[in-house]
Design an enzyme around this catalytic site. Structure first.
Site: not given
Length: 300
Positions: A192, A205
């Protein structure tokens, strides 16, 4: 004046897909594409394949919705047979993706289950290979993202489950896959933009996504001499059920993705070609790379 071919070929990326302003909404984790407002474009009508993955046999985790669904549809349109993993509560989305893929004439096999269970991860690889008649492509895409504003509110349980889902599962699946993948096979992991520019409310995350980057580069060095390529894709702000099932603060949803250079959130079908490229023979000299698909967000 541009002719009709020009209008199809030269598309302005700013306006190719709409700039959405999602309403404030909430779904229980992990969320469903079926209930998302507005709906996403996963390539059902827009993705056109050219045979770049003809004959490939791919396992895709998180393949029921969002990016995973778009990847699965693209792989099938490119000629691959696919095995999809997802959580059992996501069955309605998985059934729809199965319908779309079967309409292309490719085989699709569904394997619901929880990737936080190491034994399930190992069995998933074996079961997918048995169903597909072999396995030569793995896409580790499943992920968990829960927004928490303050570290004091980030529980030990959430921290552990995020790591189990996002990085431990990739380890277990890759370990099992390494035993069955032949030269020419590929592993592509979903990291990401958060690995480079972490948001304050996504500590767990973002940490897992940075770990995925390093894991991918290290594993790439191990497996490259065997002819197995490992790479990663780092998506930016894509509109998926992840965002509305507590992945973002609710009040931030209307502006989601509008801070990118293109001024809008991405649609899942826009990231799928990156996975196709890294799985196809066209990327035969690409090893240990992270391909950023983030609408122009700067990364270090």
């Amino acid at each position: 004046m541009a002719n009709d071919t020009d209008q199809l070929t030269f598309q302005n990326p700013v306006t190719r897909y709409p700039s959405i302003t999602p309403p404030r909404q909430d779904q229980p984790e992990p969320g469903l594409d079926r209930d998302l407002e507005p709906q996403t474009d996963r390539g059902e009508d827009s993705y056109r394949g050219t045979g770049r993955l003809e004959g490939r046999r791919a396992l895709i985790t998180g393949g029921d919705s969002g990016l995973g669904a778009a990847i699965a549809i693209a792989f099938a349109r490119e000629g691959a047979d696919v095995a999809l993993n997802y959580l059992p509560v996501e069955q309605p989305d998985a059934d729809e993706v199965k319908r779309v893929i079967e309409a292309t004439g490719r085989a699709v096999h569904l394997f619901p289950g929880d990737l936080t269970d190491p034994q399930f991860c190992a069995d998933l690889v074996t079961d997918a290979a048995d169903a597909l008649g072999g396995l030569d492509a793995v896409v580790n895409n499943a992920g968990r993202q829960i927004s928490v504003e303050a570290i004091s509110d980030l529980t030990d349980e959430q921290w552990a489950k995020t790591f189990q889902t996002n990085i431990a599962a990739i380890f277990h699946i890759s370990k099992a896959a390494a035993e069955v993948l032949a030269p020419g096979s590929t592993i592509v992991n979903s990291t990401s933009v958060q690995a480079y520019s972490p948001s304050a409310h996504l500590l767990d995350y973002a940490s897992t996504k940075a770990a995925i980057n390093n894991f991918s580069k290290g594993l790439a060095q191990q497996l490259a001499p065997r002819g197995i390529r490992v790479n990663a894709v780092a998506p930016g702000p894509f509109w998926t059920p992840l965002q509305v099932s507590d992945g973002q603060p609710k009040d931030a949803l209307p502006e989601f993705g509008k801070d990118t250079a293109l001024g809008r959130a991405g649609q899942p079908t826009e990231v799928a070609p990156a996975y196709v490229f890294l799985t196809s023979p066209e990327s035969s000299y690409v090893v240990g790379e992270t391909l950023n698909v983030n609408g122009g967000q700067p990364t270090p």
